[in-house]
Design a protein around this motif. Structure first.
Motif, PDB file in Angstrom:
ATOM      1  N   TRP A 100       0.819  -1.203   0.000  1.00 37.99           N
ATOM      2  CA  TRP A 100       0.000   0.000   0.000  1.00 37.99           C
ATOM      3  C   TRP A 100       0.858   1.260   0.000  1.00 37.99           C
ATOM      4  CZ3 TRP A 100      -4.938  -0.358  -1.076  1.00 37.99           C
ATOM      5  CH2 TRP A 100      -5.617  -1.543  -0.791  1.00 37.99           C
ATOM      6  N   ILE A 101       0.517   2.207  -0.889  1.00 35.98           N
ATOM      7  CA  ILE A 101       1.160   3.517  -0.943  1.00 35.98           C
ATOM      8  C   ILE A 101       0.248   4.512  -0.234  1.00 35.98           C
ATOM      9  CG2 ILE A 101       1.988   5.394  -2.420  1.00 35.98           C
ATOM     10  CD1 ILE A 101       2.315   3.281  -4.655  1.00 35.98           C
ATOM     11  N   LEU A 102       0.807   5.195   0.758  1.00 38.43           N
ATOM     12  CA  LEU A 102       0.066   6.197   1.519  1.00 38.43           C
ATOM     13  C   LEU A 102       0.989   7.399   1.710  1.00 38.43           C
ATOM     14  CD1 LEU A 102      -2.502   6.847   3.208  1.00 38.43           C
ATOM     15  CD2 LEU A 102      -1.316   5.848   5.156  1.00 38.43           C
ATOM     16  N   ASN A 103       0.554   8.556   1.275  1.00 39.78           N
ATOM     17  CA  ASN A 103       1.350   9.786   1.396  1.00 39.78           C
ATOM     18  C   ASN A 103       2.759   9.625   0.810  1.00 39.78           C
ATOM     19  OD1 ASN A 103      -0.802  11.060   2.706  1.00 39.78           O
ATOM     20  ND2 ASN A 103      -0.128  10.291   4.686  1.00 39.78           N
ATOM     21  N   HIS A 104       2.820   9.065  -0.386  1.00 42.41           N
ATOM     22  CA  HIS A 104       4.068   8.904  -1.141  1.00 42.41           C
ATOM     23  C   HIS A 104       5.074   7.978  -0.465  1.00 42.41           C
ATOM     24  CE1 HIS A 104       2.790  11.962  -3.991  1.00 42.41           C
ATOM     25  NE2 HIS A 104       2.393  12.658  -2.946  1.00 42.41           N
ATOM     26  N   ALA A 105       4.571   6.976   0.249  1.00 36.00           N
ATOM     27  CA  ALA A 105       5.456   5.988   0.866  1.00 36.00           C
ATOM     28  C   ALA A 105       4.754   4.635   0.926  1.00 36.00           C
ATOM     29  CB  ALA A 105       5.854   6.428   2.271  1.00 36.00           C
ATOM     30  N   LEU A 106       5.528   3.563   0.755  1.00 33.51           N
ATOM     31  CA  LEU A 106       5.006   2.220   0.987  1.00 33.51           C
ATOM     32  C   LEU A 106       4.960   2.038   2.498  1.00 33.51           C
ATOM     33  CD1 LEU A 106       7.145   0.260  -1.619  1.00 33.51           C
ATOM     34  CD2 LEU A 106       4.741   0.870  -1.809  1.00 33.51           C
ATOM     35  N   VAL A 107       3.795   1.679   3.026  1.00 37.90           N
ATOM     36  CA  VAL A 107       3.635   1.642   4.481  1.00 37.90           C
ATOM     37  C   VAL A 107       3.154   0.300   5.028  1.00 37.90           C
ATOM     38  CG1 VAL A 107       3.242   4.125   4.691  1.00 37.90           C
ATOM     39  CG2 VAL A 107       1.295   2.576   4.357  1.00 37.90           C
ATOM     40  N   GLY A 108       2.610  -0.545   4.183  1.00 36.98           N
ATOM     41  CA  GLY A 108       2.082  -1.814   4.665  1.00 36.98           C
ATOM     42  C   GLY A 108       1.813  -2.753   3.514  1.00 36.98           C
ATOM     43  N   ARG A 109       1.511  -3.992   3.868  1.00 37.31           N
ATOM     44  CA  ARG A 109       1.244  -4.986   2.835  1.00 37.31           C
ATOM     45  C   ARG A 109       0.229  -6.004   3.314  1.00 37.31           C
ATOM     46  NH1 ARG A 109       3.486  -9.985   3.367  1.00 37.31           N
ATOM     47  NH2 ARG A 109       4.902 -10.259   5.135  1.00 37.31           N
ATOM     48  N   SER A 110      -0.382  -6.676   2.347  1.00 42.57           N
ATOM     49  CA  SER A 110      -1.284  -7.795   2.602  1.00 42.57           C
ATOM     50  C   SER A 110      -0.969  -8.878   1.583  1.00 42.57           C
ATOM     51  CB  SER A 110      -2.743  -7.389   2.432  1.00 42.57           C
ATOM     52  OG  SER A 110      -3.126  -6.482   3.417  1.00 42.57           O
ATOM     53  N   GLU A 111      -1.041 -10.126   2.012  1.00 40.51           N
ATOM     54  CA  GLU A 111      -0.766 -11.228   1.099  1.00 40.51           C
ATOM     55  C   GLU A 111      -1.896 -11.368   0.085  1.00 40.51           C
ATOM     56  OE1 GLU A 111      -0.480 -16.033   1.174  1.00 40.51           O
ATOM     57  OE2 GLU A 111       0.520 -14.969   2.805  1.00 40.51           O
ATOM     58  N   ILE A 112      -1.531 -11.613  -1.167  1.00 41.51           N
ATOM     59  CA  ILE A 112      -2.508 -11.844  -2.230  1.00 41.51           C
ATOM     60  C   ILE A 112      -2.848 -13.333  -2.237  1.00 41.51           C
ATOM     61  CG2 ILE A 112      -2.945 -11.768  -4.712  1.00 41.51           C
ATOM     62  CD1 ILE A 112      -0.882  -9.436  -4.828  1.00 41.51           C
ATOM     63  N   GLN A 113      -4.133 -13.632  -1.983  1.00 39.85           N
ATOM     64  CA  GLN A 113      -4.573 -15.022  -1.942  1.00 39.85           C
ATOM     65  C   GLN A 113      -5.075 -15.515  -3.298  1.00 39.85           C
ATOM     66  OE1 GLN A 113      -7.407 -14.997   1.311  1.00 39.85           O
ATOM     67  NE2 GLN A 113      -5.798 -15.527   2.762  1.00 39.85           N
ATOM     68  N   GLY A 114      -5.489 -14.600  -4.153  1.00 37.84           N
ATOM     69  CA  GLY A 114      -5.974 -15.020  -5.465  1.00 37.84           C
ATOM     70  C   GLY A 114      -6.725 -13.907  -6.166  1.00 37.84           C
ATOM     71  N   PHE A 115      -7.341 -14.252  -7.285  1.00 36.14           N
ATOM     72  CA  PHE A 115      -8.110 -13.326  -8.105  1.00 36.14           C
ATOM     73  C   PHE A 115      -9.405 -14.018  -8.487  1.00 36.14           C
ATOM     74  CE2 PHE A 115      -3.697 -12.241  -8.527  1.00 36.14           C
ATOM     75  CZ  PHE A 115      -3.688 -10.858  -8.545  1.00 36.14           C
ATOM     76  N   SER A 116     -10.499 -13.264  -8.521  1.00 37.37           N
ATOM     77  CA  SER A 116     -11.774 -13.836  -8.933  1.00 37.37           C
ATOM     78  C   SER A 116     -12.543 -12.807  -9.759  1.00 37.37           C
ATOM     79  CB  SER A 116     -12.599 -14.284  -7.721  1.00 37.37           C
ATOM     80  OG  SER A 116     -12.881 -13.185  -6.876  1.00 37.37           O
ATOM     81  N   LYS A 117     -13.296 -13.304 -10.718  1.00 36.06           N
ATOM     82  CA  LYS A 117     -14.069 -12.428 -11.595  1.00 36.06           C
ATOM     83  C   LYS A 117     -15.419 -12.115 -10.944  1.00 36.06           C
ATOM     84  CE  LYS A 117     -14.735 -11.597 -16.399  1.00 36.06           C
ATOM     85  NZ  LYS A 117     -14.402 -12.034 -17.743  1.00 36.06           N
ATOM     86  N   THR A 118     -15.850 -10.856 -11.077  1.00 32.25           N
ATOM     87  CA  THR A 118     -17.145 -10.451 -10.523  1.00 32.25           C
ATOM     88  C   THR A 118     -18.227 -10.643 -11.577  1.00 32.25           C
ATOM     89  OG1 THR A 118     -16.950  -8.156 -11.232  1.00 32.25           O
ATOM     90  CG2 THR A 118     -15.988  -8.720  -9.080  1.00 32.25           C
ATOM     91  N   GLU A 119     -19.462 -10.533 -11.163  1.00 28.23           N
ATOM     92  CA  GLU A 119     -20.579 -10.700 -12.090  1.00 28.23           C
ATOM     93  C   GLU A 119     -20.610  -9.624 -13.166  1.00 28.23           C
ATOM     94  OE1 GLU A 119     -24.266 -11.067  -9.997  1.00 28.23           O
ATOM     95  OE2 GLU A 119     -23.548 -12.767  -8.810  1.00 28.23           O
ATOM     96  N   ASP A 120     -20.104  -8.428 -12.855  1.00 26.99           N
ATOM     97  CA  ASP A 120     -20.134  -7.340 -13.841  1.00 26.99           C
ATOM     98  C   ASP A 120     -18.875  -7.282 -14.711  1.00 26.99           C
ATOM     99  OD1 ASP A 120     -18.296  -6.351 -12.048  1.00 26.99           O
ATOM    100  OD2 ASP A 120     -19.333  -4.469 -11.661  1.00 26.99           O
TER     101      ASP A 120
END
Length: 127
Positions: free
Chosen positions: A46-66
């Motif tokens: 995550w970029i907040l106020n022009h700095a990388l400040v945190g992260r979250s693990e990516i578990q996957g990707f899924s398509k939405t109905e739209d």
């Protein structure tokens, strides 16, 4: 991968999105990132106020109905050592050697410089 924490004004705003989360978080995007397969198990920084400040693990990707896509994130936000990063549109991929390290439990980062200022001082070799 990096993403702007759009709408977040502070770390507390960003962390609030994760508070009391037990289910995976879903970040909606129009397009599936081209390198999505190799990013599963990696992190979204995550970029907040022009700095990388945190992260979250990516578990996957899924398509939405739209026809859009969800980036499925672990419901945990890990604070990282702040690292200057300019804002951008779209996806940017971050190699492991360029990623900021996680803060240790109880580690105090002290007063954090704004990202723009830290970037200029780093270019000058002062930090």
């Amino acid at each position: 991968m990096t993403k702007i924490a759009f709408g977040a004004k502070s770390w507390d705003d960003l962390a609030g999105w994760y508070r009391n989360a037990s289910e995976p978080k879903r970040l909606t995007t129009r397009y599936l990132p081209k390198r999505h397969e190799e990013m599963v198990g990696g992190s979204l920084y995550w970029i907040l106020n022009h700095a990388l400040v945190g992260r979250s693990e990516i578990q996957g990707f899924s398509k939405t109905e739209d026809g859009r896509w969800h980036i499925v994130l672990e419901p945990k936000l890990i604070r990282t050592h702040p690292q200057p990063k300019r804002a951008h549109q779209g996806w940017r991929y971050l190699t492991e050697d360029k990623a900021p390290r996680d803060l240790e439990e109880g580690e105090d980062i002290g007063d954090v410089l704004p990202g723009k200022l830290a970037g200029k001082l780093e270019k000058l070799g002062l930090i």
